[in-house]
Write a protein that holds these residues in place. Structure first.
Motif, PDB file in Angstrom:
ATOM      1  N   MET A  57     -28.327  10.584  -1.733  1.00 46.69           N
ATOM      2  CA  MET A  57     -29.420  11.369  -1.146  1.00 46.69           C
ATOM      3  C   MET A  57     -29.537  11.103   0.350  1.00 46.69           C
ATOM      4  SD  MET A  57     -32.297  11.123  -4.160  1.00 46.69           S
ATOM      5  CE  MET A  57     -33.603  11.631  -3.096  1.00 46.69           C
ATOM      6  N   LEU A  58     -29.430   9.851   0.750  1.00 49.47           N
ATOM      7  CA  LEU A  58     -29.510   9.509   2.173  1.00 49.47           C
ATOM      8  C   LEU A  58     -28.353  10.113   2.965  1.00 49.47           C
ATOM      9  CD1 LEU A  58     -30.665   5.794   2.013  1.00 49.47           C
ATOM     10  CD2 LEU A  58     -31.957   7.721   2.902  1.00 49.47           C
ATOM     11  N   LEU A  59     -27.151  10.040   2.421  1.00 48.88           N
ATOM     12  CA  LEU A  59     -25.994  10.574   3.127  1.00 48.88           C
ATOM     13  C   LEU A  59     -26.024  12.101   3.209  1.00 48.88           C
ATOM     14  CD1 LEU A  59     -23.200   8.199   1.838  1.00 48.88           C
ATOM     15  CD2 LEU A  59     -24.204   8.287   4.108  1.00 48.88           C
ATOM     16  N   VAL A  60     -26.463  12.757   2.154  1.00 49.64           N
ATOM     17  CA  VAL A  60     -26.589  14.221   2.190  1.00 49.64           C
ATOM     18  C   VAL A  60     -27.647  14.625   3.206  1.00 49.64           C
ATOM     19  CG1 VAL A  60     -27.334  16.237   0.850  1.00 49.64           C
ATOM     20  CG2 VAL A  60     -25.693  14.643  -0.117  1.00 49.64           C
ATOM     21  N   THR A  61     -28.742  13.901   3.251  1.00 44.69           N
ATOM     22  CA  THR A  61     -29.781  14.185   4.240  1.00 44.69           C
ATOM     23  C   THR A  61     -29.238  14.018   5.654  1.00 44.69           C
ATOM     24  OG1 THR A  61     -31.506  13.463   2.719  1.00 44.69           O
ATOM     25  CG2 THR A  61     -32.066  13.490   5.049  1.00 44.69           C
ATOM     26  N   ALA A  62     -28.509  12.943   5.885  1.00 42.64           N
ATOM     27  CA  ALA A  62     -27.928  12.719   7.213  1.00 42.64           C
ATOM     28  C   ALA A  62     -26.912  13.806   7.557  1.00 42.64           C
ATOM     29  CB  ALA A  62     -27.271  11.345   7.270  1.00 42.64           C
ATOM     30  N   LEU A  63     -26.123  14.233   6.586  1.00 41.19           N
ATOM     31  CA  LEU A  63     -25.135  15.283   6.819  1.00 41.19           C
ATOM     32  C   LEU A  63     -25.803  16.606   7.167  1.00 41.19           C
ATOM     33  CD1 LEU A  63     -22.184  16.237   6.776  1.00 41.19           C
ATOM     34  CD2 LEU A  63     -22.509  16.751   4.350  1.00 41.19           C
ATOM     35  N   VAL A  64     -26.826  16.969   6.430  1.00 40.63           N
ATOM     36  CA  VAL A  64     -27.535  18.219   6.715  1.00 40.63           C
ATOM     37  C   VAL A  64     -28.155  18.174   8.106  1.00 40.63           C
ATOM     38  CG1 VAL A  64     -29.528  19.637   6.047  1.00 40.63           C
ATOM     39  CG2 VAL A  64     -27.929  18.839   4.310  1.00 40.63           C
ATOM     40  N   LEU A  65     -28.768  17.052   8.452  1.00 44.25           N
ATOM     41  CA  LEU A  65     -29.358  16.940   9.783  1.00 44.25           C
ATOM     42  C   LEU A  65     -28.295  16.964  10.875  1.00 44.25           C
ATOM     43  CD1 LEU A  65     -32.223  14.354   9.260  1.00 44.25           C
ATOM     44  CD2 LEU A  65     -32.406  16.805   9.649  1.00 44.25           C
ATOM     45  N   ALA A  66     -27.163  16.325  10.651  1.00 44.02           N
ATOM     46  CA  ALA A  66     -26.098  16.313  11.655  1.00 44.02           C
ATOM     47  C   ALA A  66     -25.515  17.716  11.857  1.00 44.02           C
ATOM     48  CB  ALA A  66     -24.996  15.348  11.238  1.00 44.02           C
ATOM     49  N   LEU A  67     -25.373  18.455  10.756  1.00 40.53           N
ATOM     50  CA  LEU A  67     -24.811  19.801  10.861  1.00 40.53           C
ATOM     51  C   LEU A  67     -25.776  20.795  11.494  1.00 40.53           C
ATOM     52  CD1 LEU A  67     -22.925  20.094   7.457  1.00 40.53           C
ATOM     53  CD2 LEU A  67     -21.944  19.743   9.731  1.00 40.53           C
ATOM     54  N   SER A  68     -27.058  20.551  11.349  1.00 44.44           N
ATOM     55  CA  SER A  68     -28.030  21.506  11.878  1.00 44.44           C
ATOM     56  C   SER A  68     -28.688  21.029  13.174  1.00 44.44           C
ATOM     57  CB  SER A  68     -29.120  21.773  10.834  1.00 44.44           C
ATOM     58  OG  SER A  68     -29.880  20.611  10.612  1.00 44.44           O
ATOM     59  N   TRP A  69     -28.250  19.905  13.735  1.00 41.81           N
ATOM     60  CA  TRP A  69     -28.936  19.327  14.878  1.00 41.81           C
ATOM     61  C   TRP A  69     -28.870  20.209  16.119  1.00 41.81           C
ATOM     62  CZ3 TRP A  69     -32.434  15.809  14.629  1.00 41.81           C
ATOM     63  CH2 TRP A  69     -32.904  15.237  15.807  1.00 41.81           C
ATOM     64  N   GLU A  70     -27.733  20.791  16.416  1.00 45.96           N
ATOM     65  CA  GLU A  70     -27.572  21.590  17.633  1.00 45.96           C
ATOM     66  C   GLU A  70     -27.909  23.068  17.414  1.00 45.96           C
ATOM     67  OE1 GLU A  70     -26.948  20.441  20.674  1.00 45.96           O
ATOM     68  OE2 GLU A  70     -26.915  18.409  19.876  1.00 45.96           O
ATOM     69  N   THR A  71     -28.577  23.385  16.334  1.00 53.35           N
ATOM     70  CA  THR A  71     -28.931  24.777  16.048  1.00 53.35           C
ATOM     71  C   THR A  71     -30.438  24.944  16.117  1.00 53.35           C
ATOM     72  OG1 THR A  71     -29.176  24.463  13.666  1.00 53.35           O
ATOM     73  CG2 THR A  71     -26.958  24.922  14.463  1.00 53.35           C
ATOM     74  N   ALA A  72     -30.850  26.185  15.957  1.00 63.29           N
ATOM     75  CA  ALA A  72     -32.288  26.476  15.941  1.00 63.29           C
ATOM     76  C   ALA A  72     -32.920  26.093  14.604  1.00 63.29           C
ATOM     77  CB  ALA A  72     -32.504  27.960  16.207  1.00 63.29           C
ATOM     78  N   TYR A  73     -32.079  25.742  13.629  1.00 62.16           N
ATOM     79  CA  TYR A  73     -32.580  25.424  12.282  1.00 62.16           C
ATOM     80  C   TYR A  73     -32.833  23.937  12.067  1.00 62.16           C
ATOM     81  CZ  TYR A  73     -30.956  30.139  11.443  1.00 62.16           C
ATOM     82  OH  TYR A  73     -30.762  31.483  11.514  1.00 62.16           O
ATOM     83  N   ARG A  74     -32.862  23.165  13.137  1.00 57.87           N
ATOM     84  CA  ARG A  74     -33.027  21.724  13.027  1.00 57.87           C
ATOM     85  C   ARG A  74     -34.355  21.367  12.346  1.00 57.87           C
ATOM     86  NH1 ARG A  74     -32.740  18.859  18.547  1.00 57.87           N
ATOM     87  NH2 ARG A  74     -34.233  20.498  18.918  1.00 57.87           N
ATOM     88  N   ILE A  75     -35.451  21.893  12.837  1.00 56.31           N
ATOM     89  CA  ILE A  75     -36.779  21.584  12.270  1.00 56.31           C
ATOM     90  C   ILE A  75     -36.944  22.181  10.870  1.00 56.31           C
ATOM     91  CG2 ILE A  75     -39.273  21.787  12.629  1.00 56.31           C
ATOM     92  CD1 ILE A  75     -37.835  19.855  14.554  1.00 56.31           C
ATOM     93  N   PRO A  76     -36.571  23.453  10.639  1.00 52.77           N
ATOM     94  CA  PRO A  76     -36.672  23.970   9.258  1.00 52.77           C
ATOM     95  C   PRO A  76     -35.805  23.191   8.265  1.00 52.77           C
ATOM     96  CG  PRO A  76     -36.477  25.791  10.782  1.00 52.77           C
ATOM     97  CD  PRO A  76     -36.259  24.532  11.569  1.00 52.77           C
ATOM     98  N   ALA A  77     -34.632  22.738   8.692  1.00 51.23           N
ATOM     99  CA  ALA A  77     -33.780  21.947   7.795  1.00 51.23           C
ATOM    100  C   ALA A  77     -34.446  20.620   7.461  1.00 51.23           C
ATOM    101  CB  ALA A  77     -32.415  21.704   8.434  1.00 51.23           C
TER     102      ALA A  77
END
Length: 84
Positions: free
Chosen positions: A16-36
């Protein structure tokens, strides 16, 4: 069984922690950072709420939770006593 359960739970938490980190890393430079981030928090909160509800349901059973096991043990003891 306890060791295997604890190991499985630890692996689940790490996943769960690694999936959360992966999702945040993939969406960090996008406009979807906060919604993710909000979606991840909501999913984890929903999982915790479901688990808490299940624990409450099982704890409400109280002494009835092992009624069938106790009846089976009583029948086994009665059978053993009749054979002695």
């Amino acid at each position: 069984m306890l060791v295997v359960t604890l190991l499985g739970f630890a692996c689940l938490l790490c996943t769960m922690l690694l999936v959360t980190a992966l999702v945040l890393a993939l969406s960090w430079e996008t406009a979807y950072r906060i919604p993710a981030l909000i979606a991840l928090i909501a999913v984890h909160a929903l999982g915790a709420a479901i688990a808490w509800r299940r624990v409450q349901t099982l704890s409400a059973l109280g002494s009835r939770s092992f009624a069938a096991t106790r009846e089976e043990l009583a029948a086994d003891i009665a059978l053993l006593k009749s054979k002695l």
